[in-house]
Design an enzyme around this catalytic site. Structure first.
Site, PDB file in Angstrom:
ATOM      1  N   TYR A 149     -32.269 -37.211  14.554  1.00  0.00           N
ATOM      2  CA  TYR A 149     -33.282 -36.367  15.203  1.00  0.00           C
ATOM      3  C   TYR A 149     -34.363 -37.192  15.911  1.00  0.00           C
ATOM      4  CZ  TYR A 149     -31.536 -31.927  13.377  1.00  0.00           C
ATOM      5  OH  TYR A 149     -30.768 -30.820  13.122  1.00  0.00           O
TER       6      TYR A 149
ATOM      7  N   ASP B 274     -29.962 -31.229   4.938  1.00  0.00           N
ATOM      8  CA  ASP B 274     -28.602 -31.746   4.816  1.00  0.00           C
ATOM      9  C   ASP B 274     -28.277 -32.848   5.823  1.00  0.00           C
ATOM     10  OD1 ASP B 274     -28.188 -30.531   7.276  1.00  0.00           O
ATOM     11  OD2 ASP B 274     -27.293 -28.753   6.399  1.00  0.00           O
TER      12      ASP B 274
END
Ligand code: NAD
Ligand code: LMR
Length: 443
Positions: free
Chosen positions: A266, A172
């Site tokens: 990330y 997601d």
């Protein structure tokens, strides 16, 4: 209104995300009609709290939907069309160790990136394979839409160990970031059409257009260079905690490394690992933040509903996590050919990396699953990073399959988050001691 009524099992019924997904399913019954809903978990007590609250919600909002919850795989997986999976092997107790053990060695401690992600991967592979096998035994036509992390390692394990299974590994995070992008340019998230390449938690957007074909990437890039992905009005409610705000902001430094492409948040663990370690509290990590935040919120909302015997006293939030999985189920059930980012075997989608790497790229999704859209050749910098990270993940799967200490030590040593083979060994030995109950015994 679609005609076919679906039966869905949610594996990881006690997850902090289950209630949000059920709320989303209830709101979308005109798109995805529901005849049966089941929850499955291996922790009966944890699941029961969520399940009892959901039973009350269903009684009030959709009494015609049959509902049960169980720890028996046969009951769970018999007569289902979809399994929505989001299990956490080892729970928050082990997530905390995944984060704190590397930090003790001044290495990134994170749920899916670096040694923490590798440790979590070594726990998740066997559990996901077990779920796939239950699904295929009891409902061979069923599709598994799997959120369980670490998605990239899990996807590589599925590619190798269950290549023909109907499992789609999804994430997601890009959806959440695209919500932020849509806010930055004043569009609705559904208006965006993106190009993106990389692996899970390890990718870059190369184009963000509206349906008319107007390119917004330069406008978003100028904004991110100044603010990261921090936006004024929060449209991505799932990623709101203090640590996430810092992560959205840090995207501005990720962008500086390659100003032409928009980075996945990330990447901060790979591009700025020293910064991440310096800014981590080794005694209070993301696991603790989630336990004190989302987990408390969800479980106390559930208990309030159970005590009051009505759902009128509380609301479970619906987030991008829930909407994405329902969109995906609709794409498969009704052959909608929706364009979505999915984790698939490369096979040329990114022209200049190996074909057998699990990549994350836009796909057209229909009733046979995802068809990847080619993203062409990628630049040297991203190619180098992706090849390195892909080999780390392949080494993890190799270590799990062969019970190989050597492969796992190599995986940690190759990870961009770890400074040397010596540090890798020290972290690994601590992780082995902590994971005895979960990992295969390494030789
Ligand atoms: P959680 O611990 O609240 O829930 C996970 C549930 O899975 C628990 O109730 C646990 O008992 C159960 N479980 C563990 N092992 C199991 C097994 N072998 N069989 C059946 N049930 C099992 O965790 P959470 O924070 O709600 O996260 C759930 C999962 O979703 C995690 O894997 C997390 O990393 C993942 N996640 C993925 C994304 C994504 O986009 N890919 C985003 C957020 C969370
Ligand atoms: C979670 O909350 O567990 C995941 O969405 C990732 C994270 O650390 O927030």
């Amino acid at each position: 209104m679609n005609e076919k009524q679906h039966a869905i099992v949610i594996a990881g019924g006690g997850s902090t995300y289950t209630a949000g997904i059920v709320m989303m399913l209830l709101e979308n019954r005109d798109r995805l009609p529901l005849r049966k809903l089941k929850l499955y978990d291996n922790d009966a007590a944890r699941q029961e709290v969520i399940a009892k609250a959901i039973a009350i919600e269903l009684q009030e909002k959709a009494p015609e939907v049959e509902f049960e919850y169980t720890t028996d795989p046969q009951v769970a997986f018999t007569d289902v069309d979809f399994c929505f999976a989001h299990i956490r092997s080892g729970g928050y107790k082990m997530r905390e160790l995944d984060e704190k053990i590397p930090l003790k060695h001044h290495v990134v401690g994170q749920e899916t990136c670096g040694p923490g992600g590798i440790a979590y991967g070594m726990r998740s592979i066997g559990d996901i394979i077990e779920l796939i096998d239950y699904m295929e035994q009891y409902s061979p036509e069923c599709w598994m839409l799997n959120y369980s992390n670490p998605a990239s390692i899990v996807a590589e394990a599925c590619r190798q160990l269950r290549p023909d299974s109907k499992i789609l590994n999804i994430c997601d995070m890009p959806v959440g970031t695209q919500r932020r992008m849509s806010q930055i340019i004043g569009l609705s998230p559904k208006d965006l059409e993106v190009r993106y390449f990389g692996m899970n938690h390890f990718g870059w957007w190369t184009s963000v257009k509206d349906k008319a074909g107007h390119e917004y990437l330069p406008q978003i890039r100028d904004y991110v260079a100044e603010h990261g992905y921090l936006t004024q009005i929060e449209v991505d409610i799932q990623h709101m905690d203090a640590s996430w705000q810092a992560t959205h902001k840090k995207a501005q430094d990720l962008l500086a490394v390659d100003p032409h492409r928009l980075p996945n948040t990330y990447l901060k663990y790979y591009l700025y690992p020293d910064y991440v370690v310096e800014h981590s509290d080794p005694n209070y990590t993301r696991a603790n933040e989630v336990e004190d935040g989302r987990e408390k919120r969800v479980f106390s909302a559930a208990r309030k509903i159970i005590d009051a015997k009505t759902s009128k006293v509380g609301e479970f939030a619906i987030d991008s996590h829930a909407s994405f999985i329902v969109d995906l189920a609709c794409a498969i059930a009704y052959n909608t050919h929706e364009r979505m980012l999915m984790i698939v075997e490369n096979n040329g989608a990114i022209a200049n990396i190996d074909p057998d790497i699990m990549v994350e790229v836009p796909c057209i999704v229909g009733n046979n699953g995802p068809e990847p859209l080619t993203q062409g050749k990628i630049p040297l910098f991203q190619r180098g990073m992706i090849m390195e990270q892909a080999m780390v993940e392949k080494l993890v799967v190799q270590a799990w399959v062969n019970h190989s200490y050597q492969s796992l030590w190599q995986a940690l040593t190759l990870s961009k988050t770890v400074p040397s083979a010596e540090v890798a060994k020290a972290v690994l030995d601590d992780l082995i001691a902590a994971n005895q109950e979960y990992w295969p015994e390494l030789k």
